[in-house]
Design a protein around this motif. Structure first.
Motif, PDB file in Angstrom:
ATOM      1  N   GLU A  23       0.836  -1.206   0.000  1.00 28.68           N
ATOM      2  CA  GLU A  23       0.000   0.000   0.000  1.00 28.68           C
ATOM      3  C   GLU A  23       0.872   1.258   0.000  1.00 28.68           C
ATOM      4  O   GLU A  23       0.556   2.251  -0.669  1.00 28.68           O
ATOM      5  N   VAL A  24       1.969   1.206   0.747  1.00 29.13           N
ATOM      6  CA  VAL A  24       2.881   2.353   0.777  1.00 29.13           C
ATOM      7  C   VAL A  24       3.512   2.556  -0.594  1.00 29.13           C
ATOM      8  O   VAL A  24       3.609   3.683  -1.090  1.00 29.13           O
ATOM      9  N   GLN A  26       2.294   1.685  -3.491  1.00 30.78           N
ATOM     10  CA  GLN A  26       1.265   2.180  -4.399  1.00 30.78           C
ATOM     11  C   GLN A  26       0.991   3.667  -4.167  1.00 30.78           C
ATOM     12  O   GLN A  26       0.707   4.410  -5.110  1.00 30.78           O
ATOM     13  N   SER A  27       1.118   4.107  -2.918  1.00 30.99           N
ATOM     14  CA  SER A  27       0.854   5.520  -2.617  1.00 30.99           C
ATOM     15  C   SER A  27       1.957   6.424  -3.137  1.00 30.99           C
ATOM     16  O   SER A  27       1.822   7.651  -3.152  1.00 30.99           O
ATOM     17  N   ASP A  32      -3.205  11.034  -5.687  1.00 29.13           N
ATOM     18  CA  ASP A  32      -3.546  11.647  -4.410  1.00 29.13           C
ATOM     19  C   ASP A  32      -3.660  10.572  -3.336  1.00 29.13           C
ATOM     20  O   ASP A  32      -4.256   9.511  -3.543  1.00 29.13           O
ATOM     21  N   THR A  33      -3.055  10.846  -2.184  1.00 27.63           N
ATOM     22  CA  THR A  33      -3.044   9.884  -1.094  1.00 27.63           C
ATOM     23  C   THR A  33      -3.947  10.366   0.030  1.00 27.63           C
ATOM     24  O   THR A  33      -3.857  11.529   0.455  1.00 27.63           O
ATOM     25  N   ASP A  34      -4.809   9.494   0.493  1.00 21.85           N
ATOM     26  CA  ASP A  34      -5.651   9.794   1.654  1.00 21.85           C
ATOM     27  C   ASP A  34      -4.784   9.565   2.896  1.00 21.85           C
ATOM     28  O   ASP A  34      -4.607   8.426   3.346  1.00 21.85           O
ATOM     29  N   ILE A  35      -4.212  10.638   3.418  1.00 23.12           N
ATOM     30  CA  ILE A  35      -3.253  10.517   4.518  1.00 23.12           C
ATOM     31  C   ILE A  35      -3.896   9.916   5.759  1.00 23.12           C
ATOM     32  O   ILE A  35      -3.296   9.056   6.434  1.00 23.12           O
ATOM     33  N   LEU A  38      -4.284   6.187   5.193  1.00 14.36           N
ATOM     34  CA  LEU A  38      -2.990   5.492   5.206  1.00 14.36           C
ATOM     35  C   LEU A  38      -2.439   5.409   6.626  1.00 14.36           C
ATOM     36  O   LEU A  38      -1.937   4.369   7.052  1.00 14.36           O
ATOM     37  N   LEU A  79       4.968  13.065   4.843  1.00 17.13           N
ATOM     38  CA  LEU A  79       4.509  11.769   4.335  1.00 17.13           C
ATOM     39  C   LEU A  79       5.648  10.959   3.751  1.00 17.13           C
ATOM     40  O   LEU A  79       5.734   9.744   3.957  1.00 17.13           O
ATOM     41  N   ARG A  83       6.553   7.211   5.034  1.00 22.37           N
ATOM     42  CA  ARG A  83       6.393   6.085   4.100  1.00 22.37           C
ATOM     43  C   ARG A  83       7.684   5.283   3.991  1.00 22.37           C
ATOM     44  O   ARG A  83       7.664   4.045   3.952  1.00 22.37           O
TER      45      ARG A  83
END
Length: 277
Positions: A23-24, A26-27, A32-35, A38, A79, A83
């Motif tokens: 998931e990390v 892919q982000s 746009d990442t939903d912080i 995550l 972020l 990550r």
């Protein structure tokens, strides 16, 4: 079926890359990442979250107050930094170690974290984003773990042969298998849908002239030499790999910049090492 195809066909013997690590990764694709989502997902893995917070609160970051949650760590450190730490913790806790006397899991991970720290330290003078460099350094030897898991007895022989002949592990791997861990690591990265720039770095970090021009392979190649030169893994018989002259010229680091990289690498490694336990 070639020997490499045979090895890759046994990839099912490897544990799956931890879900939070995928998931990390892919982000990092630029979407746009939903912080909040995550951070919540990372916090659900208590073992990984605890390691990340331990590093976040280390002297390396010099925070004035203690960080108590993954969400707060993202707010304070950013972020990108979080990550990177999550991926490191996930890989260290989720992937297998060695199963022979010649293989030291501790030295392996110390070296990997050293290369990741060096690659990240190179980001500033090279004016590159640090996150991809850290990730490429972290994963650069993942193929060797795969070889250890799938053919443990033979890789034990490789390690013993390298020590007896006083040659590099890459040379010994080629002698025994006909390919080295770089090839295996790149093939695994393709199967796990890693970003293309990470695959290229894994494939060519020992032969950066064959990688994408200006890509990550040359930086990881240089970072690998730094980690060896600083003896971050503590190996008694470690060798500093020969640097590719074209890569050295392309990076064009002066002595002042290099001294800064060495200092930051050492400090970063001391912090990241807390991920190991």
């Amino acid at each position: 079926m070639t020997r490499l195809e045979e090895m890759v066909s046994h990839v099912h013997k490897l544990p799956a890359m931890p879900v939070v690590a995928m998931e990390v990764l892919q982000s990092m694709s630029g979407a746009d990442t939903d912080i909040d989502a995550l951070a919540k997902r990372i916090a659900q893995d208590q073992a990984i979250a605890a390691r990340v917070l331990r590093v976040a609160n280390s002297p390396f970051y010099g925070l004035q107050s203690r960080v108590g949650s993954i969400h707060d760590a993202i707010v304070v450190l950013g972020l990108s930094s979080v990550r990177s730490l999550v991926l490191a913790a996930a890989v260290i806790t989720g992937l297998p170690g060695g199963r022979c006397p010649e293989f030291s899991q501790s030295r392996f991970w110390r070296h990997v974290l050293g290369v990741a720290a060096a690659a990240r330290a190179l980001a500033r003078p090279l004016r590159r984003p640090p996150e991809p460099l850290f990730v490429a350094g972290l994963l650069h030897d993942i193929g060797r773990l795969a070889m250890m898991t799938i053919y443990p007895e033979e890789l034990c022989g490789v390690l013993a042969d390298a020590q007896t002949r006083d040659c590099t592990l890459v040379e010994a791997e080629f002698r025994h298998f006909g390919f080295d861990h770089s090839t295996v690591g790149a093939e695994l990265a393709r199967r796990w849908n890693f970003p293309a720039e990470i695959i290229d770095a894994l494939a060519w970090h020992h032969d950066p002239a064959r990688g994408v021009p200006g890509g990550l392979a040359g930086i990881v190649h240089y970072a690998d030499a730094i980690a060896h030169a600083l003896d971050l893994d503590g190996a008694e018989t470690g060798q500093v790999p020969r640097l590719d002259a074209q890569t050295v010229d392309a990076l064009d680091l002066g002595w002042e910049a290099l001294n800064g990289v060495l200092t930051e690498t050492r400090a970063g490694f001391d912090s990241f090492e807390t991920l190991l336990g």
